[in-house]
Design a protein around this motif. Structure first.
Motif, PDB file in Angstrom:
ATOM      1  N   LYS A  97     -27.807  34.548 -18.567  1.00  0.00           N
ATOM      2  CA  LYS A  97     -29.095  34.017 -18.112  1.00  0.00           C
ATOM      3  C   LYS A  97     -30.308  34.838 -18.543  1.00  0.00           C
ATOM      4  O   LYS A  97     -31.439  34.348 -18.489  1.00  0.00           O
ATOM      5  N   CYS A  98     -30.107  36.077 -18.911  1.00  0.00           N
ATOM      6  CA  CYS A  98     -31.249  36.967 -19.155  1.00  0.00           C
ATOM      7  C   CYS A  98     -31.239  37.566 -20.563  1.00  0.00           C
ATOM      8  O   CYS A  98     -32.291  37.872 -21.119  1.00  0.00           O
ATOM      9  N   GLY A  99     -30.037  37.751 -21.122  1.00  0.00           N
ATOM     10  CA  GLY A  99     -29.892  38.506 -22.365  1.00  0.00           C
ATOM     11  C   GLY A  99     -30.546  37.873 -23.572  1.00  0.00           C
ATOM     12  O   GLY A  99     -30.895  38.570 -24.522  1.00  0.00           O
ATOM     13  N   SER A 100     -30.738  36.547 -23.545  1.00  0.00           N
ATOM     14  CA  SER A 100     -31.360  35.920 -24.715  1.00  0.00           C
ATOM     15  C   SER A 100     -32.839  36.284 -24.791  1.00  0.00           C
ATOM     16  O   SER A 100     -33.463  36.133 -25.831  1.00  0.00           O
ATOM     17  N   CYS A 101     -33.418  36.772 -23.701  1.00  0.00           N
ATOM     18  CA  CYS A 101     -34.829  37.178 -23.705  1.00  0.00           C
ATOM     19  C   CYS A 101     -35.019  38.687 -23.560  1.00  0.00           C
ATOM     20  O   CYS A 101     -36.091  39.200 -23.867  1.00  0.00           O
ATOM     21  N   HIS A 102     -34.017  39.394 -23.045  1.00  0.00           N
ATOM     22  CA  HIS A 102     -34.207  40.825 -22.751  1.00  0.00           C
ATOM     23  C   HIS A 102     -33.139  41.686 -23.399  1.00  0.00           C
ATOM     24  O   HIS A 102     -31.947  41.387 -23.293  1.00  0.00           O
ATOM     25  N   ALA A 103     -33.566  42.791 -23.994  1.00  0.00           N
ATOM     26  CA  ALA A 103     -32.616  43.802 -24.432  1.00  0.00           C
ATOM     27  C   ALA A 103     -32.255  44.670 -23.233  1.00  0.00           C
ATOM     28  O   ALA A 103     -33.120  45.040 -22.429  1.00  0.00           O
TER      29      ALA A 103
END
Ligand code: HEC
Length: 263
Positions: free
Chosen positions: A60-66
């Motif tokens: 849910k988050c990794g596609s936008c956050h490193a």
């Protein structure tokens, strides 16, 4: 020492977590670090499930956050290790980080690109507990956490049959295809990319093996899809090609592979 932010996280500009840092003595910092990095425990505070937290973070988050420990490399939002680095160095407690992450998921900046309520309930708690435990902690996840998410692109090579080549986007939400290797025979090939991840991806074919950075001529590119199957037809001659996703930052994050065409 517990610190409850008075204003909702949505009002905070990037890195504002910094100013939340309570003045903590060295002892408190060490204690916070000790809690944050405790071995390979899979249960966080309040019995949050860190394994599910990691899996859901990637989805849910990794596609936008490193986030280094989760091996995610999204670039739409801030790098989370960097975002919390200064505050943690100043003594921000990991329990406070957890609250900041929960608050950010509940109330992201309405003008920002982060959708509201991406996760709720137990999943929200699990993600926040995982991020708070690993953010800006050097090294790699150990034990069960290490195997919670499979390595991006490590699946079996995709093989063209009867003019069709299927290369699925990773269903986990990682910026990767299920495999980074494919083979085909010369001629017209329909390249299909099933995507169930909810993250928008496409698939493009470029001549030559160029890895993470753009190189050769693009032979063709599919439409983008968030949930569904995108496809593109390309004429292939023997040689080496790169397949990759054209969403900004995705190729650089690892969403590419090598297509080998042999007579
Ligand atoms: C569509 C892209 C996108 C997704 C998905 C996304 N974020 Fe964000 N995130 C952003 C952007 C852009 C910002 C910065 C602007 C803002 O605050 O909205 C941000 C900000 C943040 C911040 C604040 C960082 C700081 O510097 O203070 C945290 C923490 C955060 N996100 C965590 C998460 C978590 C956890 C998830 C998964 C549940 C998530 N994000 C999913 C785009 C995204």
């Amino acid at each position: 020492m517990s610190f409850v932010p008075a204003d909702p996280p949505s009002r905070r500009p990037l890195g504002r977590a910094r100013s939340l840092a309570p003045r903590a003595g060295a002892g408190a910092v060490l204690l916070a670090l000790a809690i944050g990095t405790a071995g390979c425990s899979v249960k966080g505070a309040d019995n949050a499930n860190l394994i599910l937290g990691k899996q859901t973070f990637v989805a849910k988050c990794g596609s936008c956050h490193a986030l280094a420990r989760a091996d995610t490399k999204g670039t739409v939002g801030p790098n989370l290790d960097a975002a919390f680095h200064a505050s943690l160095a100043e003594g921000l407690e990991r329990s406070t980080v957890r609250g900041v992450v929960e608050g950010q998921i509940r109330l992201p900046n309405p003008e920002g690109a982060m959708p509201k309520d991406l996760v709720t309930g137990a999943k929200l708690k699990d993600i926040a507990a995982y991020v708070a435990q690993v953010v800006d902690v050097p090294g790699k996840d150990a034990g069960l956490l290490a195997s919670a998410v499979e390595a991006p692109g490590a699946g079996k090579p995709a093989v063209e049959t009867a003019g069709k080549l299927a290369i699925a986007a990773s269903p986990t939400g990682q910026l990767a295809y299920v495999t980074n290797q494919a083979t085909a025979t010369p001629g017209s090939v329909i390249v299909e990319m099933p995507n169930v991840s909810g993250v928008p991806h496409n698939i493009a074919i470029e001549s030559g093996a160029h890895g993470a950075t753009a190189g050769g001529a693009v032979l063709g590119a599919s439409q983008f899809t968030t949930k569904g199957t995108a496809s593109v037809t390309v004429k292939l001659t023997p040689g080496t090609y790169t397949f990759f996703c054209q969403a900004p930052g995705h190729r650089a994050a690892g969403m590419y592979g090598t297509l080998t065409v042999k007579p």
